[in-house]
Design a protein around this motif. Structure first.
Motif, PDB file in Angstrom:
ATOM      1  N   PHE A 114       0.853  -1.182   0.000  1.00  0.00           N
ATOM      2  CA  PHE A 114       0.000   0.000   0.000  1.00  0.00           C
ATOM      3  C   PHE A 114       0.890   1.232   0.000  1.00  0.00           C
ATOM      4  O   PHE A 114       1.822   1.334   0.781  1.00  0.00           O
ATOM      5  N   VAL A 115       0.579   2.171  -0.902  1.00  0.00           N
ATOM      6  CA  VAL A 115       1.389   3.380  -1.063  1.00  0.00           C
ATOM      7  C   VAL A 115       0.521   4.577  -0.732  1.00  0.00           C
ATOM      8  O   VAL A 115      -0.598   4.706  -1.248  1.00  0.00           O
ATOM      9  N   GLY A 116       1.041   5.466   0.118  1.00  0.00           N
ATOM     10  CA  GLY A 116       0.299   6.658   0.505  1.00  0.00           C
ATOM     11  C   GLY A 116       0.070   7.586  -0.677  1.00  0.00           C
ATOM     12  O   GLY A 116       0.972   7.847  -1.467  1.00  0.00           O
ATOM     13  N   ASN A 117      -1.169   8.085  -0.801  1.00  0.00           N
ATOM     14  CA  ASN A 117      -1.522   8.976  -1.905  1.00  0.00           C
ATOM     15  C   ASN A 117      -0.966  10.374  -1.701  1.00  0.00           C
ATOM     16  O   ASN A 117      -0.782  10.830  -0.567  1.00  0.00           O
ATOM     17  N   LYS A 118      -0.740  11.062  -2.798  1.00  0.00           N
ATOM     18  CA  LYS A 118      -0.275  12.443  -2.764  1.00  0.00           C
ATOM     19  C   LYS A 118      -1.382  13.301  -2.164  1.00  0.00           C
ATOM     20  O   LYS A 118      -2.559  13.113  -2.433  1.00  0.00           O
ATOM     21  N   GLY A 119      -1.002  14.241  -1.335  1.00  0.00           N
ATOM     22  CA  GLY A 119      -1.964  15.133  -0.698  1.00  0.00           C
ATOM     23  C   GLY A 119      -2.483  14.606   0.633  1.00  0.00           C
ATOM     24  O   GLY A 119      -3.345  15.227   1.246  1.00  0.00           O
ATOM     25  N   THR A 120      -1.987  13.482   1.076  1.00  0.00           N
ATOM     26  CA  THR A 120      -2.377  12.943   2.383  1.00  0.00           C
ATOM     27  C   THR A 120      -1.167  12.980   3.307  1.00  0.00           C
ATOM     28  O   THR A 120      -0.032  13.173   2.864  1.00  0.00           O
ATOM     29  N   SER A 121      -1.423  12.794   4.589  1.00  0.00           N
ATOM     30  CA  SER A 121      -0.306  12.781   5.547  1.00  0.00           C
ATOM     31  C   SER A 121       0.530  11.503   5.423  1.00  0.00           C
ATOM     32  O   SER A 121       1.576  11.389   6.049  1.00  0.00           O
ATOM     33  N   TYR A 122       0.079  10.564   4.603  1.00  0.00           N
ATOM     34  CA  TYR A 122       0.794   9.303   4.410  1.00  0.00           C
ATOM     35  C   TYR A 122       1.550   9.268   3.084  1.00  0.00           C
ATOM     36  O   TYR A 122       2.010   8.216   2.665  1.00  0.00           O
ATOM     37  N   TYR A 123       1.696  10.407   2.443  1.00  0.00           N
ATOM     38  CA  TYR A 123       2.334  10.472   1.127  1.00  0.00           C
ATOM     39  C   TYR A 123       3.706   9.809   1.156  1.00  0.00           C
ATOM     40  O   TYR A 123       4.520  10.076   2.028  1.00  0.00           O
ATOM     41  N   GLN A 124       3.945   8.923   0.211  1.00  0.00           N
ATOM     42  CA  GLN A 124       5.180   8.168  -0.003  1.00  0.00           C
ATOM     43  C   GLN A 124       5.494   7.152   1.100  1.00  0.00           C
ATOM     44  O   GLN A 124       6.587   6.606   1.130  1.00  0.00           O
ATOM     45  N   GLN A 125       4.560   6.896   1.974  1.00  0.00           N
ATOM     46  CA  GLN A 125       4.748   5.812   2.948  1.00  0.00           C
ATOM     47  C   GLN A 125       4.284   4.516   2.294  1.00  0.00           C
ATOM     48  O   GLN A 125       3.285   4.487   1.586  1.00  0.00           O
ATOM     49  N   ILE A 126       5.026   3.465   2.519  1.00  0.00           N
ATOM     50  CA  ILE A 126       4.730   2.178   1.899  1.00  0.00           C
ATOM     51  C   ILE A 126       4.607   1.114   2.984  1.00  0.00           C
ATOM     52  O   ILE A 126       5.453   1.016   3.874  1.00  0.00           O
ATOM     53  N   PHE A 127       3.533   0.321   2.881  1.00  0.00           N
ATOM     54  CA  PHE A 127       3.309  -0.774   3.812  1.00  0.00           C
ATOM     55  C   PHE A 127       3.083  -2.053   3.032  1.00  0.00           C
ATOM     56  O   PHE A 127       2.250  -2.083   2.128  1.00  0.00           O
ATOM     57  N   SER A 128       3.794  -3.075   3.384  1.00  0.00           N
ATOM     58  CA  SER A 128       3.637  -4.374   2.733  1.00  0.00           C
ATOM     59  C   SER A 128       2.298  -4.987   3.162  1.00  0.00           C
ATOM     60  O   SER A 128       1.923  -4.920   4.333  1.00  0.00           O
ATOM     61  N   ALA A 129       1.598  -5.595   2.214  1.00  0.00           N
ATOM     62  CA  ALA A 129       0.308  -6.224   2.533  1.00  0.00           C
ATOM     63  C   ALA A 129       0.476  -7.378   3.512  1.00  0.00           C
ATOM     64  O   ALA A 129      -0.438  -7.675   4.286  1.00  0.00           O
ATOM     65  N   SER A 130       1.634  -8.004   3.520  1.00  0.00           N
ATOM     66  CA  SER A 130       1.845  -9.139   4.422  1.00  0.00           C
ATOM     67  C   SER A 130       1.918  -8.724   5.893  1.00  0.00           C
ATOM     68  O   SER A 130       1.708  -9.551   6.775  1.00  0.00           O
ATOM     69  N   GLU A 131       2.177  -7.440   6.173  1.00  0.00           N
ATOM     70  CA  GLU A 131       2.256  -6.986   7.556  1.00  0.00           C
ATOM     71  C   GLU A 131       0.953  -6.360   8.045  1.00  0.00           C
ATOM     72  O   GLU A 131       0.913  -5.800   9.125  1.00  0.00           O
ATOM     73  N   CYS A 132      -0.096  -6.468   7.245  1.00  0.00           N
ATOM     74  CA  CYS A 132      -1.385  -5.863   7.604  1.00  0.00           C
ATOM     75  C   CYS A 132      -2.331  -6.892   8.201  1.00  0.00           C
ATOM     76  O   CYS A 132      -2.231  -8.082   7.930  1.00  0.00           O
ATOM     77  N   GLU A 133      -3.258  -6.372   8.979  1.00  0.00           N
ATOM     78  CA  GLU A 133      -4.302  -7.214   9.585  1.00  0.00           C
ATOM     79  C   GLU A 133      -5.652  -6.655   9.239  1.00  0.00           C
ATOM     80  O   GLU A 133      -5.858  -5.513   9.082  1.00  0.00           O
TER      81      GLU A 133
END
Length: 109
Positions: A90-109
């Motif tokens: 998952f990649v943070g969208n531009k214009g959000t506070s999560y911009y350019q943050q990346i999270f692997s789907a395997s580490e999600c619940e």
């Protein structure tokens, strides 16, 4: 069922070693144990890989359906993030506070 086939192959190899070689009992046992460990390790790897694939597919489906996921204590939703199929992340969208943050789907619940 296919896992039983592999153990059948190990038994067949053991039978070949027992009846058609001049190895002593210890050598036959060692070879059989090594082959059994290799097959068992391959089976364990396949089971773990299948479970991980199912987990990622479940996470992707939840994300696509608009559910909020938790990835490393961050709430991931389809408003603030996009899903990259190639990297399964998952990649943070531009214009959000999560911009350019990346999270692997395997580490999600």
């Amino acid at each position: 069922m296919s896992y039983l086939l592999w153990f059948g192959i190990v038994a067949f190899i053991f039978a070949l070693l027992h009846y058609f070689t001049e190895l002593n009992g210890r050598q036959k046992g060692t070879i059989s144990a090594i082959v059994t460990l290799i097959v068992t390790g391959a089976i364990a790897y396949n089971l773990k890989s299948d479970a991980q694939s199912k987990h990622i597919a479940s996470i992707e489906l939840k994300f696509t359906n608009g559910e909020t996921l938790v990835c490393s204590t961050v709430k991931v939703n389809n408003k603030d993030f996009t899903y990259s199929v190639g990297t399964q992340s998952f990649v943070g969208n531009k214009g959000t506070s999560y911009y350019q943050q990346i999270f692997s789907a395997s580490e999600c619940e």
